[in-house]
Each structure stands twice: as structure tokens, then as C-alpha cells.
Design a protein around this motif. Sequence first.
Motif, PDB file in Angstrom:
ATOM      1  N   PRO A  37       0.832  -1.218   0.000  1.00 40.41           N
ATOM      2  CA  PRO A  37       0.000   0.000   0.000  1.00 40.41           C
ATOM      3  C   PRO A  37       0.860   1.258   0.000  1.00 40.41           C
ATOM      4  O   PRO A  37       1.896   1.324   0.666  1.00 40.41           O
ATOM      5  CB  PRO A  37      -0.807  -0.143   1.295  1.00 40.41           C
ATOM      6  N   THR A 137       4.765  -0.388   3.838  1.00 42.27           N
ATOM      7  CA  THR A 137       4.154   0.485   2.845  1.00 42.27           C
ATOM      8  C   THR A 137       5.168   0.751   1.738  1.00 42.27           C
ATOM      9  O   THR A 137       6.290   0.243   1.765  1.00 42.27           O
ATOM     10  CB  THR A 137       3.686   1.810   3.470  1.00 42.27           C
ATOM     11  N   ASN A 227      -2.452   2.680  -7.608  1.00 41.21           N
ATOM     12  CA  ASN A 227      -2.361   1.258  -7.258  1.00 41.21           C
ATOM     13  C   ASN A 227      -2.218   0.390  -8.501  1.00 41.21           C
ATOM     14  O   ASN A 227      -1.452  -0.575  -8.525  1.00 41.21           O
ATOM     15  CB  ASN A 227      -3.588   0.836  -6.458  1.00 41.21           C
TER      16      ASN A 227
END
Length: 293
Positions: A37, A137, A227
Amino acid sequence: MKKYLFLGISALAITVSALMIQLQIVNNSEETITFFPLNDAVQYKSASTSLTLQKDKNNDKHEIDWKVQSSLDQEAYLRQDMGLLFANGLLKGKFAKWDQDIADLYQEESILSQESARYDAITFHYSELHGDGDRITSAQRMSDDIFYVIDSPFSPLQSFAVAKSKQEKDWKKVLDQSVRNTLNKSLNKAEKTYDFKAANYITVPLDTIRQYEDQPLKGFTQKETANIIGKLWEGLYKNYYLGIKKSDGTVADPIDSTMPIILVSKDKSHLLVVTQTSSGESIVLKQLLRGSD
């Protein structure tokens, strides 16, 4: 109709959570790019890709200097830069560099050629960040450069990034058309081989993907687009950079393959990555969006 090969290690879900059957081309001794993420609190201070021409020829070949630089605003557990260099729509160079517990990366290589060409270089800059506990992350950015070299027996060696003179504009038109022809042939062959229609997709040649850092893909938010881009590059590293998996299960060297064309389905269910190997075999890789079946 041929079946698509799946691109990457997981469904390209916007939530980055739906795990799919793995189909990857990874040597265990190689570092890899694994998407996590995105961390909005971490930024790149700078990132660049540049192409320049050496003034003197080397054995009747011109030499292109290819430089990539990136700097994160903090040290990362893992910093990675993956670069691809195309000449007239064909892959001519690739590199990937990584290091741990650093913020900055720099890499320089050179490419020799003896023909007039449009060079397209694109780099994916990636950082893996480890926070408190098990939280992982990432931060990502792209950079690119386009460069024209005129290597003709009828004129001195010359180069330009932006066409200014009439001669440069004429050469740019010729070389741009050459790239378009190469990519169109690759896409047309894939449509026939895999029985799909490009009209049902948003077409994004890899040399144009950087624009989607600042504008979303149609039908997606900017976060969703980011993403998609991150998972796309994860898949490209494993299934293009390290080698192209062919229909017979063998792996082809990507050098001299066509520039990947990304096709995002208008129904937002999946994307395809189209390329053609140096031997002329059409390859289509597929990633699902939002965990679609």
C-alpha cells in the motif's frame, strides 16, 4: 483462441488483497519488486531519466548515455529503480538497481547503435518502507525521457529532444511513425491471435504511462490509478524484465521485443499487456482489477 498468461503475483486489486494463482518468472537470487500500500507521507525529492549522445562515434556506431537518478525524502528499507530503454519501439536496454537502508540511487549505462532512432527511456522508482510492527508500505514515482538521433551517411551525426528546424521536424515525423507502425502491428497481431477487440479498452503504450501520475485513468480515481500502476510494474518486472513467458512454457529474453502496450478494459474488470517477442510471437498477459474473476 489462446488463453492469456496472468501478469504478476496477485490479482491487481484496488485493495491489494485478493491473492491469485502465482505465475511468475523469478530467479530466487534476484531482487524483485513487490507492491505494498502506498504511503502518502513519503515523497521523492527528485527522480529523473536522461538520454544524451556522445559526440564521437565508436566503430561507426553512435553511443547513447543513459542516466537514472532518484532521491527519497528519507531512508527506505529497500530502494529500487527499474529502467527500460526502447529504440524505434523495440527494447534495447534494461537495468534494475536496488539497495537497503538508503534514500538515493544512481545508475548510468551506455547503448551502441548505428541507425537513426527515437529512443524512449522510462524508469519506475520504488521504495519499500517498514514501519512500526509488521506494517509495510511503499512509495513510487516514474520518470522518462525521449531522444532522437539522426545517424545518416548523408549528414553529420545529430540529436535533439525537441524538434526545432524543418529537418528535425521531418525526421521526428518519420521516426514517430516508425514507432507507431511497430506498436500497431504488435497490437493487430495480438487481437487476431487472442480474439479480442482493442476498441473495448483504453490503450496506453508504455511510453505514455507517466501522464497517469497526474491524471487518473478514465473511470478510476487517482488513488486507484496509482495502485494499478504499482501492481503493473510489479508484474512487468517479473514477467517482462526478467523474461517473457511464452505459450510453450519457455522464457524469452525481452531484448528486441516490442514496447508493452497496456490495455485497460472499459468495464474496469482487467487489463492486458501486449508485446511481441524478438522471434515474432505475440504475447498477452492479463491482470484482474478489483479481484474480478
